[in-house]
Scaffold this motif. Structure first.
Motif, PDB file in Angstrom:
ATOM      1  N   LEU A 134       0.809  -1.222   0.000  1.00 50.68           N
ATOM      2  CA  LEU A 134       0.000   0.000   0.000  1.00 50.68           C
ATOM      3  C   LEU A 134       0.844   1.274   0.000  1.00 50.68           C
ATOM      4  CD1 LEU A 134      -2.848  -1.057   2.469  1.00 50.68           C
ATOM      5  CD2 LEU A 134      -3.052  -0.705   0.001  1.00 50.68           C
ATOM      6  N   VAL A 135       1.978   1.269   0.737  1.00 51.37           N
ATOM      7  CA  VAL A 135       2.762   2.507   0.830  1.00 51.37           C
ATOM      8  C   VAL A 135       3.761   2.654  -0.317  1.00 51.37           C
ATOM      9  CG1 VAL A 135       2.549   2.521   3.342  1.00 51.37           C
ATOM     10  CG2 VAL A 135       4.599   1.544   2.302  1.00 51.37           C
ATOM     11  N   PHE A 136       3.996   1.580  -1.067  1.00 50.47           N
ATOM     12  CA  PHE A 136       4.993   1.625  -2.137  1.00 50.47           C
ATOM     13  C   PHE A 136       4.784   2.790  -3.114  1.00 50.47           C
ATOM     14  CE2 PHE A 136       6.370   0.497  -6.441  1.00 50.47           C
ATOM     15  CZ  PHE A 136       7.725   0.296  -6.228  1.00 50.47           C
ATOM     16  N   PRO A 137       3.560   3.040  -3.619  1.00 47.07           N
ATOM     17  CA  PRO A 137       3.400   4.126  -4.601  1.00 47.07           C
ATOM     18  C   PRO A 137       3.656   5.518  -4.040  1.00 47.07           C
ATOM     19  CG  PRO A 137       1.505   2.629  -4.611  1.00 47.07           C
ATOM     20  CD  PRO A 137       2.287   2.334  -3.379  1.00 47.07           C
ATOM     21  N   LEU A 149       1.607   8.323   9.862  1.00 40.61           N
ATOM     22  CA  LEU A 149       1.579   8.680   8.441  1.00 40.61           C
ATOM     23  C   LEU A 149       2.940   9.173   7.962  1.00 40.61           C
ATOM     24  CD1 LEU A 149      -1.887  10.472   8.089  1.00 40.61           C
ATOM     25  CD2 LEU A 149      -1.196   8.293   7.059  1.00 40.61           C
ATOM     26  N   ARG A 150       3.633   9.904   8.821  1.00 40.21           N
ATOM     27  CA  ARG A 150       4.958  10.408   8.459  1.00 40.21           C
ATOM     28  C   ARG A 150       6.006   9.289   8.418  1.00 40.21           C
ATOM     29  NH1 ARG A 150       3.599  14.857  11.962  1.00 40.21           N
ATOM     30  NH2 ARG A 150       4.807  13.886  13.631  1.00 40.21           N
ATOM     31  N   MET A 151       5.674   8.160   9.032  1.00 40.77           N
ATOM     32  CA  MET A 151       6.618   7.043   9.110  1.00 40.77           C
ATOM     33  C   MET A 151       6.509   6.063   7.952  1.00 40.77           C
ATOM     34  SD  MET A 151       6.827   5.772  13.068  1.00 40.77           S
ATOM     35  CE  MET A 151       7.776   4.344  12.534  1.00 40.77           C
ATOM     36  N   LYS A 152       5.732   6.397   6.937  1.00 36.88           N
ATOM     37  CA  LYS A 152       5.469   5.418   5.871  1.00 36.88           C
ATOM     38  C   LYS A 152       6.748   4.942   5.181  1.00 36.88           C
ATOM     39  CE  LYS A 152       4.303   9.080   2.553  1.00 36.88           C
ATOM     40  NZ  LYS A 152       3.237   9.641   1.704  1.00 36.88           N
ATOM     41  N   GLU A 153       7.719   5.841   4.983  1.00 38.21           N
ATOM     42  CA  GLU A 153       8.965   5.435   4.336  1.00 38.21           C
ATOM     43  C   GLU A 153       9.764   4.499   5.241  1.00 38.21           C
ATOM     44  OE1 GLU A 153      11.091   8.873   3.039  1.00 38.21           O
ATOM     45  OE2 GLU A 153       9.736   9.230   1.345  1.00 38.21           O
ATOM     46  N   GLN A 154       9.783   4.798   6.541  1.00 44.14           N
ATOM     47  CA  GLN A 154      10.465   3.915   7.483  1.00 44.14           C
ATOM     48  C   GLN A 154       9.813   2.540   7.508  1.00 44.14           C
ATOM     49  OE1 GLN A 154      10.319   6.770  10.836  1.00 44.14           O
ATOM     50  NE2 GLN A 154      12.447   6.244  11.164  1.00 44.14           N
ATOM     51  N   PHE A 193       8.182   1.073   5.094  1.00 44.20           N
ATOM     52  CA  PHE A 193       8.487   0.363   3.856  1.00 44.20           C
ATOM     53  C   PHE A 193       9.903  -0.213   3.873  1.00 44.20           C
ATOM     54  CE2 PHE A 193      10.082   0.367  -0.558  1.00 44.20           C
ATOM     55  CZ  PHE A 193       9.197  -0.555  -1.106  1.00 44.20           C
ATOM     56  N   VAL A 194      10.891   0.620   4.240  1.00 50.97           N
ATOM     57  CA  VAL A 194      12.285   0.168   4.230  1.00 50.97           C
ATOM     58  C   VAL A 194      12.526  -0.895   5.301  1.00 50.97           C
ATOM     59  CG1 VAL A 194      14.674   0.880   4.640  1.00 50.97           C
ATOM     60  CG2 VAL A 194      13.190   2.307   3.243  1.00 50.97           C
ATOM     61  N   PHE A 195      12.039  -0.655   6.507  1.00 53.92           N
ATOM     62  CA  PHE A 195      12.293  -1.589   7.604  1.00 53.92           C
ATOM     63  C   PHE A 195      11.624  -2.940   7.361  1.00 53.92           C
ATOM     64  CE2 PHE A 195      14.062   1.957   9.634  1.00 53.92           C
ATOM     65  CZ  PHE A 195      14.676   1.579  10.820  1.00 53.92           C
ATOM     66  N   LEU A 196      10.382  -2.932   6.899  1.00 55.93           N
ATOM     67  CA  LEU A 196       9.682  -4.197   6.656  1.00 55.93           C
ATOM     68  C   LEU A 196      10.302  -4.945   5.471  1.00 55.93           C
ATOM     69  CD1 LEU A 196       5.948  -3.183   7.252  1.00 55.93           C
ATOM     70  CD2 LEU A 196       7.470  -4.458   8.777  1.00 55.93           C
ATOM     71  N   SER A 197      10.771  -4.215   4.469  1.00 52.26           N
ATOM     72  CA  SER A 197      11.460  -4.852   3.334  1.00 52.26           C
ATOM     73  C   SER A 197      12.780  -5.465   3.789  1.00 52.26           C
ATOM     74  CB  SER A 197      11.712  -3.830   2.221  1.00 52.26           C
ATOM     75  OG  SER A 197      10.502  -3.278   1.747  1.00 52.26           O
ATOM     76  N   ALA A 198      13.522  -4.717   4.618  1.00 50.37           N
ATOM     77  CA  ALA A 198      14.778  -5.249   5.157  1.00 50.37           C
ATOM     78  C   ALA A 198      14.501  -6.443   6.061  1.00 50.37           C
ATOM     79  CB  ALA A 198      15.519  -4.160   5.929  1.00 50.37           C
ATOM     80  N   GLY A 199      13.407  -6.369   6.818  1.00 49.11           N
ATOM     81  CA  GLY A 199      13.032  -7.486   7.683  1.00 49.11           C
ATOM     82  C   GLY A 199      12.729  -8.744   6.890  1.00 49.11           C
ATOM     83  N   PHE A 200      12.105  -8.585   5.714  1.00 51.33           N
ATOM     84  CA  PHE A 200      11.832  -9.721   4.823  1.00 51.33           C
ATOM     85  C   PHE A 200      13.141 -10.377   4.383  1.00 51.33           C
ATOM     86  CE2 PHE A 200      11.431 -11.324   0.459  1.00 51.33           C
ATOM     87  CZ  PHE A 200      10.422 -12.262   0.617  1.00 51.33           C
ATOM     88  N   MET A 201      14.114  -9.545   4.015  1.00 50.82           N
ATOM     89  CA  MET A 201      15.410 -10.082   3.590  1.00 50.82           C
ATOM     90  C   MET A 201      16.117 -10.796   4.747  1.00 50.82           C
ATOM     91  SD  MET A 201      18.651  -8.131   1.798  1.00 50.82           S
ATOM     92  CE  MET A 201      19.197  -7.320   3.282  1.00 50.82           C
ATOM     93  N   ILE A 202      16.066 -10.208   5.944  1.00 47.78           N
ATOM     94  CA  ILE A 202      16.700 -10.831   7.110  1.00 47.78           C
ATOM     95  C   ILE A 202      16.053 -12.178   7.425  1.00 47.78           C
ATOM     96  CG2 ILE A 202      17.008 -10.612   9.616  1.00 47.78           C
ATOM     97  CD1 ILE A 202      17.383  -7.584   9.138  1.00 47.78           C
ATOM     98  N   SER A 203      14.720 -12.242   7.333  1.00 51.00           N
ATOM     99  CA  SER A 203      14.010 -13.518   7.559  1.00 51.00           C
ATOM    100  C   SER A 203      14.432 -14.561   6.529  1.00 51.00           C
ATOM    101  CB  SER A 203      12.494 -13.302   7.479  1.00 51.00           C
ATOM    102  OG  SER A 203      12.039 -12.532   8.553  1.00 51.00           O
ATOM    103  N   ALA A 204      14.592 -14.120   5.272  1.00 44.50           N
ATOM    104  CA  ALA A 204      15.023 -15.041   4.214  1.00 44.50           C
ATOM    105  C   ALA A 204      16.429 -15.558   4.488  1.00 44.50           C
ATOM    106  CB  ALA A 204      14.971 -14.337   2.855  1.00 44.50           C
TER     107      ALA A 204
END
Length: 447
Positions: A18-21, A301-306, A308-319
């Motif tokens: 949702l926050v990607f765009p 709302l102001r944290m949307k970029e954080q 996105f980046v943190f959850l994406s990095a978390g996905f990589m760490i889990s992998a």
């Protein structure tokens, strides 16, 4: 419990989509890299499709702390401590060198409790007083004083998310490193004060006595007008902040020692009750609830970029954890350590978050990635030493990283570019890093 984990994973996946765009292109690119590496690892390992969903959710605990931190700053705002501090500075501080030391010291105290909220509060508290002192480059003066003082407690305060990350990733006991990192952070503060005072003394010698007398007269006029304003009299005494910091840190230390919950969870669940009780003691309990209701949604709302980046990095760490890729990375790191030697390799560790900060990674993300890859036991380095090395490197990254929130916020407050703000901090950061490396070598030698 498993159902809850699935709900969290699906919610995190939806947040990323949702926050990607709406995030910046640079942030999008960084997130895509993390997601791509994580997905590639899972595909190469032949992981079932369900792993692509369940791998989301890592680092949500860190984001929870980021989201709740502004609430702990509310009692300081409601207590009007800033106006009392401003009045004390204008009446008692005569020399710009002492003003620098006081600004850095106050920033240190507030950062250990308010984290990022320290920057705007300190700027708006101190900036109006700068015209009363012989300071040529006022924005550089205040930016350095605030940023340096703000960065020093990052190595130990429980409200700094990076401390929670290191505690979680390395398994070090937070209370075990405090006797080292707190004195070291205070030593850094003393070094900053010494450098600031030396610069101020050199600058003041270049000014004539007439100019200094005019500035002193202006200070007296402003002080008289300030004393006639009732706001400063109603403000709470700043010593209450110190007492609150001691109580909060003692509470977290006790909870860590006598409970089995994670460090990040303990800090996160303690923030709201503690901030509310503090506000209640100030007679502002209802106002705290009212301000919290409006502040929290705006902050999220102001944290949307954080997010996105943190959850994406978390996905990589889990992998990395799921596929066992961390063992390969660690074996490569061990090879580097064997090649350069244990002492030199130890000195490289603080540089990891610093280098990644210039790539654009938030120090918290950099530390999470480094913490997942560095196995202290395999490297023959104690977890305490590894944690201290990474934390001191993170503090340096906060000072000179041009892409992190610290530089961005100070750039916005001072009207300068984040690169200029970053460059202002280079001399002290270099001295701080040398001091940190010396500390690491001493700790390694004494065992």
């Amino acid at each position: 419990m498993e159902l809850l984990q699935w709900v969290i994973s699906i919610a995190c996946l939806l947040i990323v989509i949702l926050v990607f765009p709406s995030v910046k292109r640079f942030v999008q690119g960084m997130g895509i890299v993390f997601l791509g590496i994580g997905a590639l690892l899972l595909i190469m390992n032949g992981a079932p499709w369900i792993s692509f969903i369940s791998s989301f959710g890592n680092m949500l605990n860190i984001l929870s702390l980021f989201a709740l931190l502004p609430l702990i700053a509310l009692p300081i705002e409601l207590g009007q401590y800033a106006s009392r501090i401003q009045l004390i500075i204008q009446s008692k501080i005569k020399h710009s060198g002492l003003l620098y030391t006081i600004t850095s010291g106050l920033s240190y105290i507030l950062s250990s409790f308010m984290n990022l909220a320290t920057l705007p509060m300190m700027y708006h508290t101190i900036r109006p007083s700068l015209d009363l002192y012989p300071i040529e480059k006022k924005e550089r003066f205040i930016s350095r004083a605030i940023t340096h003082g703000y960065s020093m407690p990052i190595v130990w305060t429980p409200v700094a998310p990076i401390v929670g990350i290191i505690v979680e990733m390395t398994g070090v006991a937070w209370s075990s490193i405090l006797p080292i990192v707190i004195p070291f952070s205070l030593l850094g503060l003393v070094l900053d004060g010494f450098m600031g005072k030396w610069i101020a003394n050199r600058r003041q010698k270049l000014l004539g006595q007439t100019v200094l007398n005019e500035i002193a007269a202006s200070r007296e006029v402003l002080l008289e007008s300030g004393q006639r304003q009732p706001g400063g009299l109603k403000a709470s005494h700043p010593i209450q902040i110190l007492i609150a910091i001691l109580i909060f840190n003692s509470l977290i230390s006790l909870l860590e020692n006598y409970s089995h919950f994670s460090f990040l969870l303990l800090v996160s669940v303690s923030v709201i009750p503690f901030a509310f009780l503090w506000s209640l003691m100030l007679g502002k309990g209802r106002l705290f609830i009212k301000r919290s209701r409006s502040l929290l949604p705006e902050h999220l709302l102001r944290m949307k970029e954080q997010f996105f980046v943190f959850l994406s990095a978390g996905f990589m760490i889990s992998a990395i954890q799921t596929t066992g890729a961390g063992h390969f990375i660690n074996s490569w790191i061990i090879g580097v350590k064997d090649m350069v030697g244990a002492d030199l390799f130890l000195l490289f560790i603080p540089l990891i978050p610093l280098i990644l900060a210039f790539v654009g990674l938030h120090p918290a993300v950099a530390l999470a990635l480094a913490g997942e890859s560095l196995n202290p036991n395999a490297l023959g380095i104690s977890v305490e030493l590894t944690a201290i090395a990474m934390l001191t490197g993170a503090a340096a990254a906060f000072m000179v990283g041009p892409y992190n929130a610290t530089a961005g916020m100070m750039a916005g407050l001072s009207g300068q570019s984040s690169y200029r703000v970053s460059n202002w901090n280079i001399p002290f950061t270099a001295a701080y890093l040398l001091m940190a490396m010396l500390l690491l070598l001493i700790l390694k030698k004494v065992g």
